[in-house]
Design a protein around this motif. Structure first.
Motif, short mmCIF file in Angstrom:
data_model
loop_
_atom_site.label_atom_id
_atom_site.label_comp_id
_atom_site.label_asym_id
_atom_site.label_seq_id
_atom_site.Cartn_x
_atom_site.Cartn_y
_atom_site.Cartn_z
N THR A 65 0.86 -1.17 0.00
CA THR A 65 0.00 0.00 0.00
C THR A 65 0.90 1.23 0.00
OG1 THR A 65 -1.71 -1.17 1.22
CG2 THR A 65 -1.84 1.23 1.22
N VAL A 66 0.71 2.07 -1.01
CA VAL A 66 1.50 3.29 -1.14
C VAL A 66 0.65 4.45 -0.64
CG1 VAL A 66 2.70 4.81 -2.75
CG2 VAL A 66 2.70 2.33 -3.13
N SER A 67 1.14 5.14 0.38
CA SER A 67 0.41 6.30 0.90
C SER A 67 1.26 7.56 0.91
CB SER A 67 -0.13 6.01 2.30
OG SER A 67 0.92 5.62 3.15
N ASN A 68 2.51 7.45 0.51
CA ASN A 68 3.40 8.59 0.42
C ASN A 68 3.00 9.41 -0.80
OD1 ASN A 68 5.76 10.00 -0.80
ND2 ASN A 68 6.79 9.27 1.06
N ALA A 69 2.71 10.71 -0.59
CA ALA A 69 2.21 11.56 -1.67
C ALA A 69 3.19 11.62 -2.85
CB ALA A 69 1.94 12.96 -1.15
N LYS A 70 4.48 11.63 -2.57
CA LYS A 70 5.48 11.69 -3.64
C LYS A 70 5.45 10.42 -4.49
CE LYS A 70 10.40 12.45 -4.44
NZ LYS A 70 11.71 12.66 -3.84
N GLU A 71 5.35 9.26 -3.85
CA GLU A 71 5.29 7.99 -4.58
C GLU A 71 3.98 7.87 -5.37
OE1 GLU A 71 5.99 5.13 -1.46
OE2 GLU A 71 8.06 4.85 -2.13
N ILE A 72 2.88 8.33 -4.77
CA ILE A 72 1.59 8.31 -5.48
C ILE A 72 1.69 9.15 -6.74
CG2 ILE A 72 -0.81 9.11 -5.38
CD1 ILE A 72 -0.80 8.23 -2.40
N HIS A 73 2.24 10.34 -6.61
CA HIS A 73 2.40 11.23 -7.76
C HIS A 73 3.27 10.57 -8.84
CE1 HIS A 73 2.80 14.94 -10.02
NE2 HIS A 73 4.11 14.76 -10.02
N GLN A 74 4.33 9.91 -8.41
CA GLN A 74 5.24 9.24 -9.34
C GLN A 74 4.52 8.12 -10.10
OE1 GLN A 74 8.58 7.66 -7.20
NE2 GLN A 74 10.00 8.05 -8.88
N ILE A 75 3.72 7.33 -9.40
CA ILE A 75 2.98 6.24 -10.02
C ILE A 75 1.96 6.79 -11.03
CG2 ILE A 75 1.29 4.40 -9.62
CD1 ILE A 75 2.75 3.97 -6.89
N ILE A 76 1.21 7.81 -10.62
CA ILE A 76 0.20 8.41 -11.50
C ILE A 76 0.87 9.03 -12.73
CG2 ILE A 76 -1.57 10.21 -11.70
CD1 ILE A 76 -2.44 7.72 -10.10
N GLU A 77 1.99 9.70 -12.53
CA GLU A 77 2.71 10.30 -13.66
C GLU A 77 3.18 9.23 -14.65
OE1 GLU A 77 3.43 13.48 -14.83
OE2 GLU A 77 1.83 13.93 -13.41
N GLU A 78 3.69 8.12 -14.12
CA GLU A 78 4.16 7.03 -14.99
C GLU A 78 2.99 6.43 -15.77
OE1 GLU A 78 6.96 4.85 -16.87
OE2 GLU A 78 7.41 6.37 -15.37
N LEU A 79 1.89 6.19 -15.09
CA LEU A 79 0.71 5.61 -15.76
C LEU A 79 0.10 6.60 -16.77
CD1 LEU A 79 -1.02 3.74 -12.81
CD2 LEU A 79 0.17 2.71 -14.76
N SER A 80 0.24 7.89 -16.50
CA SER A 80 -0.33 8.90 -17.39
C SER A 80 0.32 8.94 -18.76
CB SER A 80 -0.26 10.28 -16.74
OG SER A 80 -1.07 10.31 -15.59
N LYS A 81 1.49 8.35 -18.90
CA LYS A 81 2.19 8.30 -20.20
C LYS A 81 1.62 7.23 -21.12
CE LYS A 81 6.52 9.64 -18.01
NZ LYS A 81 7.87 9.17 -17.62
N VAL A 82 0.79 6.37 -20.57
CA VAL A 82 0.29 5.21 -21.32
C VAL A 82 -0.81 5.63 -22.31
CG1 VAL A 82 -0.87 2.98 -21.10
CG2 VAL A 82 0.86 3.66 -19.43
N GLN A 83 -0.69 5.13 -23.53
CA GLN A 83 -1.72 5.30 -24.56
C GLN A 83 -2.43 3.96 -24.73
OE1 GLN A 83 -2.72 8.13 -26.38
NE2 GLN A 83 -1.55 9.06 -24.72
#
Length: 152
Positions: A65-83
């Motif tokens: 479970t990831v609850s660190n705001a920085k890690e959450i942002h990193q995961i969302i940013e990585e997934l946001s690159k997906v087409q």
């Protein structure tokens, strides 16, 4: 035998129109991860991301479970690159990730990532039941290393 200029020009115009229409069609058939999964989610309200990793042997399931705001942002940013592109079936894979994105402690979006080929999106609290669960083919932009590294 020479082709008259007006015929050559007509052929060129028809070719350009076909290429432009094809480009428009292809660009409309792909969708970003943000559009597919995070459309109604306020990204600033995401407080946890739960990830379950499974492979061929279900006894080896791991959960974080990831609850660190920085890690959450990193995961969302990585997934946001997906087409993505809508699909009717998922590609078989030995590695699966079940991801639950929580906003204000409530489940907002569920994801199932089938290797690097397919992604299923489940939207919780959707008023239209048929649009809850949609399967996509991953076209580009997915790099599973970030999520994989969370389990090390």
């Amino acid at each position: 035998m020479k082709i008259p200029k007006k015929y050559a020009l007509s052929i060129i115009i028809i070719f350009v129109v076909i290429v432009v229409l094809g480009g428009i069609f292809v660009s409309k058939s792909t969708i970003s991860f943000k559009e597919a999964a995070l459309g109604q989610v306020n990204l600033k309200e995401i407080d946890t991301i739960e990830i379950i990793k499974s492979n061929d042997n279900s006894a080896n399931e791991k959960k974080i479970t990831v609850s660190n705001a920085k890690e959450i942002h990193q995961i969302i940013e990585e997934l946001s690159k997906v087409q993505l592109k809508k699909s009717d079936s998922s590609a078989p894979s030995s590695d699966l990730y079940w991801i639950t994105i929580r906003s204000k402690q409530e489940r907002s979006v569920g994801l199932t990532i089938f290797g690097e080929k397919s992604l299923a999106v489940y939207k919780y609290n959707t008023s239209v039941p048929k649009s809850n669960d949609i399967l996509y083919e991953i076209i580009s932009g997915y790099n599973g290393k970030l999520i994989e590294n969370l389990f090390k």
